[in-house]
Each structure stands twice: as structure tokens, then as C-alpha cells.
Design a protein around this motif. Structure first.
Motif, PDB file in Angstrom:
ATOM      1  N   GLN A  72       0.781  -1.220  -0.037  1.00 50.83           N
ATOM      2  CA  GLN A  72       0.137  -0.078   0.063  1.00 50.83           C
ATOM      3  C   GLN A  72       0.940   1.340   0.077  1.00 50.83           C
ATOM      4  N   ARG A  73       1.853   1.190   0.796  1.00 46.44           N
ATOM      5  CA  ARG A  73       2.922   2.441   0.866  1.00 46.44           C
ATOM      6  C   ARG A  73       3.510   2.879  -0.383  1.00 46.44           C
ATOM      7  N   THR A  74       4.065   1.580  -1.027  1.00 46.92           N
ATOM      8  CA  THR A  74       4.866   1.850  -2.307  1.00 46.92           C
ATOM      9  C   THR A  74       3.890   1.988  -3.695  1.00 46.92           C
ATOM     10  N   ASP A  75       2.591   1.617  -3.583  1.00 51.93           N
ATOM     11  CA  ASP A  75       1.739   1.375  -4.599  1.00 51.93           C
ATOM     12  C   ASP A  75       2.008   0.439  -5.624  1.00 51.93           C
ATOM     13  N   LYS A  76       2.842  -0.721  -5.100  1.00 50.34           N
ATOM     14  CA  LYS A  76       3.411  -1.773  -5.986  1.00 50.34           C
ATOM     15  C   LYS A  76       2.649  -3.039  -5.502  1.00 50.34           C
ATOM     16  N   GLU A  77       2.922  -4.224  -6.148  1.00 53.60           N
ATOM     17  CA  GLU A  77       2.705  -5.348  -5.863  1.00 53.60           C
ATOM     18  C   GLU A  77       3.785  -6.072  -4.903  1.00 53.60           C
ATOM     19  N   VAL A  78       3.690  -6.644  -3.833  1.00 54.55           N
ATOM     20  CA  VAL A  78       4.524  -7.317  -2.997  1.00 54.55           C
ATOM     21  C   VAL A  78       4.268  -8.691  -2.790  1.00 54.55           C
ATOM     22  N   PHE A  79       5.177  -9.608  -2.619  1.00 55.60           N
ATOM     23  CA  PHE A  79       5.001 -10.986  -2.730  1.00 55.60           C
ATOM     24  C   PHE A  79       5.718 -11.556  -1.334  1.00 55.60           C
ATOM     25  N   ILE A  80       5.489 -12.629  -0.546  1.00 56.10           N
ATOM     26  CA  ILE A  80       6.056 -13.271   0.235  1.00 56.10           C
ATOM     27  C   ILE A  80       6.250 -14.840  -0.146  1.00 56.10           C
ATOM     28  N   ILE A  81       7.431 -15.198  -0.239  1.00 58.12           N
ATOM     29  CA  ILE A  81       7.704 -16.327  -0.917  1.00 58.12           C
ATOM     30  C   ILE A  81       8.388 -17.241   0.211  1.00 58.12           C
ATOM     31  N   PRO A  82       8.103 -18.338   0.490  1.00 56.21           N
ATOM     32  CA  PRO A  82       8.761 -19.274   1.354  1.00 56.21           C
ATOM     33  C   PRO A  82      10.114 -19.661   0.634  1.00 56.21           C
ATOM     34  N   SER A 128       0.577 -22.753  -6.420  1.00 49.27           N
ATOM     35  CA  SER A 128       1.053 -21.498  -5.753  1.00 49.27           C
ATOM     36  C   SER A 128       1.670 -21.809  -4.346  1.00 49.27           C
ATOM     37  N   SER A 129       2.806 -21.344  -4.491  1.00 53.86           N
ATOM     38  CA  SER A 129       3.361 -21.259  -2.968  1.00 53.86           C
ATOM     39  C   SER A 129       3.636 -19.937  -2.324  1.00 53.86           C
ATOM     40  N   PHE A 130       3.345 -18.892  -2.968  1.00 53.93           N
ATOM     41  CA  PHE A 130       3.630 -17.615  -2.471  1.00 53.93           C
ATOM     42  C   PHE A 130       2.349 -16.769  -2.108  1.00 53.93           C
ATOM     43  N   VAL A 131       2.392 -15.602  -1.538  1.00 51.26           N
ATOM     44  CA  VAL A 131       1.453 -14.807  -1.141  1.00 51.26           C
ATOM     45  C   VAL A 131       1.692 -13.514  -1.991  1.00 51.26           C
ATOM     46  N   ARG A 132       0.798 -12.965  -2.742  1.00 49.44           N
ATOM     47  CA  ARG A 132       0.661 -11.622  -3.459  1.00 49.44           C
ATOM     48  C   ARG A 132      -0.032 -10.587  -3.210  1.00 49.44           C
ATOM     49  N   PHE A 133       0.322  -9.208  -2.514  1.00 57.11           N
ATOM     50  CA  PHE A 133      -0.543  -8.577  -2.315  1.00 57.11           C
ATOM     51  C   PHE A 133      -0.452  -7.505  -3.397  1.00 57.11           C
ATOM     52  N   SER A 134      -1.629  -7.052  -3.894  1.00 61.53           N
ATOM     53  CA  SER A 134      -1.574  -5.858  -4.573  1.00 61.53           C
ATOM     54  C   SER A 134      -1.391  -4.696  -4.178  1.00 61.53           C
ATOM     55  N   ASN A 135      -1.349  -3.509  -4.982  1.00 61.81           N
ATOM     56  CA  ASN A 135      -0.834  -2.267  -4.550  1.00 61.81           C
ATOM     57  C   ASN A 135      -1.803  -1.714  -3.378  1.00 61.81           C
ATOM     58  N   GLU A 136      -3.167  -2.362  -3.542  1.00 60.99           N
ATOM     59  CA  GLU A 136      -4.119  -1.801  -2.612  1.00 60.99           C
ATOM     60  C   GLU A 136      -4.179  -2.599  -1.150  1.00 60.99           C
ATOM     61  N   GLY A 137      -3.303  -3.716  -1.120  1.00 60.28           N
ATOM     62  CA  GLY A 137      -3.188  -4.390  -0.072  1.00 60.28           C
ATOM     63  C   GLY A 137      -4.161  -5.454  -0.082  1.00 60.28           C
ATOM     64  N   ILE A 138      -4.797  -6.039  -1.408  1.00 64.92           N
ATOM     65  CA  ILE A 138      -5.549  -7.272  -1.405  1.00 64.92           C
ATOM     66  C   ILE A 138      -4.694  -8.289  -1.775  1.00 64.92           C
ATOM     67  N   VAL A 139      -5.351  -9.253  -1.189  1.00 60.24           N
ATOM     68  CA  VAL A 139      -4.638 -10.744  -1.543  1.00 60.24           C
ATOM     69  C   VAL A 139      -5.164 -11.325  -2.921  1.00 60.24           C
ATOM     70  N   ASP A 140      -4.224 -11.778  -3.885  1.00 63.47           N
ATOM     71  CA  ASP A 140      -4.889 -12.269  -5.214  1.00 63.47           C
ATOM     72  C   ASP A 140      -5.769 -13.463  -4.914  1.00 63.47           C
ATOM     73  N   PRO A 141      -6.848 -13.512  -5.516  1.00 62.53           N
ATOM     74  CA  PRO A 141      -7.843 -14.713  -5.347  1.00 62.53           C
ATOM     75  C   PRO A 141      -7.163 -16.246  -5.467  1.00 62.53           C
ATOM     76  N   GLU A 142      -6.182 -16.240  -6.093  1.00 62.73           N
ATOM     77  CA  GLU A 142      -5.456 -17.370  -6.284  1.00 62.73           C
ATOM     78  C   GLU A 142      -4.312 -17.729  -5.325  1.00 62.73           C
ATOM     79  N   ASN A 143      -4.194 -16.819  -4.324  1.00 58.88           N
ATOM     80  CA  ASN A 143      -3.192 -16.754  -3.404  1.00 58.88           C
ATOM     81  C   ASN A 143      -3.642 -16.758  -2.069  1.00 58.88           C
ATOM     82  N   ILE A 144      -4.663 -16.899  -1.756  1.00 56.86           N
ATOM     83  CA  ILE A 144      -5.357 -17.052  -0.382  1.00 56.86           C
ATOM     84  C   ILE A 144      -4.732 -18.155   0.314  1.00 56.86           C
TER      85      ILE A 144
END
Length: 184
Positions: A72-82, A128-144
Motif C-alpha cells: 500500500q505504501r509503495t503502490d506496487k505489488e509485494v510477494f511473500i515467498i517461502p 502456488s506457494s507464495f502470497v501476492r498483495f496488490s498495490n491496494e493491500g488485497i490478496v490475489d484470489p489465487e493466493n489466499i
């Protein structure tokens, strides 16, 4: 006065003879202390493992919240990857899914946990093994994702972390039996 002194002398003499312990009394006390130490160490070990599970859950939840706020701060997607298929080995927070170079890495979290603590995760998209947050802080439906943190052989002290599509992170102690099956 002479009478009082005699009484005091007799009391002191009788105390001198009663100040020692017998060998049997000493062995009984040592046995009781050993039994109490054994009971205390077993309880301490379980508490210690449970605390580590709680710490891993808190660390992971905190990272999800950080990644969401960073998106949300950078207005870009952010990923968390194990780092591996096991979240307990650590994870990376990156600006791209590949996270192939240092400039894409936002934070690198190392988390070494005991061999009897397991994690499992389920996503709405099984590949999918990662989580992707959109620039709005929403999780991609495929990555819940739902992550279960379990202690091998225990039926309590487990945690479940659930990411909703809205980006809300929910942490629940004592996951259900159905959640525990996923950890085995």
C-alpha cells in the motif's frame, strides 16, 4: 538463677545431639528432589516448544502485515515467498514473484525452528506457494493461504494463520483437528 542455668545447659546439650540427619532421611530428600526435577523439566520442555510455535506464528503474521502495508505504501505489488516448501525455514518479502536479485528483495527472514515443529499451507490455487498483495493491500484470489503451525505429537499449542482476500490476516491459536491433519 543457678536453676535457670542448668535448664539452659540441658537444652543446649540436647540440641547438640539432634543436629544431624540420618542417611535414610538424606536419601529420601534426594529422591523427592529428583522426582520434582523430572516433572519440572518435562513441563518446561513442552512450554518451550509451545512458545517457539507461538513466536513463529507471530513472526509470520507480522511479516504478512508488513508486506501488506509495504504494498500500500509503495503502490506496487509485494510477494511473500517461502524459502523452501516449509515456512519454518524462513521466507522472503520481494517486489517481484521471481525475487531473483537483491534489488527486488525487501526483507529476508530467517527462521530456524526445531525439528518437531511443522508447517503446512493450503492455497486456493494448489500450484502456488507464495502470497501476492496488490498495490491496494488485497490478496490475489489465487493466493489466499492458510498456514498451520503444529508441534509433532501434541494436540494443543498449534496455530493457524489465515489470509482473507481483503488482505486481513487472522491468527488463531489451537487449530482444529482438521487443520492438524494437514501438518502430518
Amino acid at each position: 538463677m543457678y536453676c535457670c542455668m542448668l535448664k539452659q545447659r540441658k537444652v543446649l546439650q540436647s540440641i547438640k545431639y539432634c543436629q544431624a540427619f540420618t542417611l535414610v532421611e538424606l536419601l529420601v530428600v534426594i529422591a523427592i528432589v529428583a522426582i520434582l526435577a523430572t516433572i519440572a523439566s518435562a513441563g518446561f520442555s513442552k512450554t518451550s516448544t509451545s512458545n517457539r510455535t507461538m513466536a513463529l506464528s507471530g513472526k509470520l503474521t507480522s511479516s504478512f502485515k508488513f508486506a501488506r502495508s509495504e504494498a500500500q505504501r509503495t503502490d506496487k505489488e509485494v510477494f511473500i515467498i517461502p524459502k523452501t516448501s516449509f515456512w519454518g525455514d524462513g521466507w522472503k518479502i520481494c517486489s517481484t514473484e521471481a525475487c531473483s536479485n537483491e534489488s527486488e528483495l525487501i526483507e529476508n527472514i530467517d527462521s530456524s525452528v526445531e525439528s518437531n515443529i511443522f508447517t503446512s499451507h493450503t492455497t486456493s490455487n494448489s500450484s502456488s506457494s507464495f502470497v501476492r498483495f496488490s498495490n491496494e493491500g488485497i490478496v490475489d484470489p489465487e493466493n489466499i493461504v492458510q498456514i498451520n503451525i503444529c508441534i509433532k505429537g501434541e494436540t494443543s499449542g498449534h496455530y493457524k494463520i489465515y489470509l482473507k482476500q481483503s488482505g486481513v490476516i487472522k491468527e488463531e491459536p489451537d487449530a482444529t483437528i482438521a487443520d492438524l491433519i494437514l501438518c502430518k
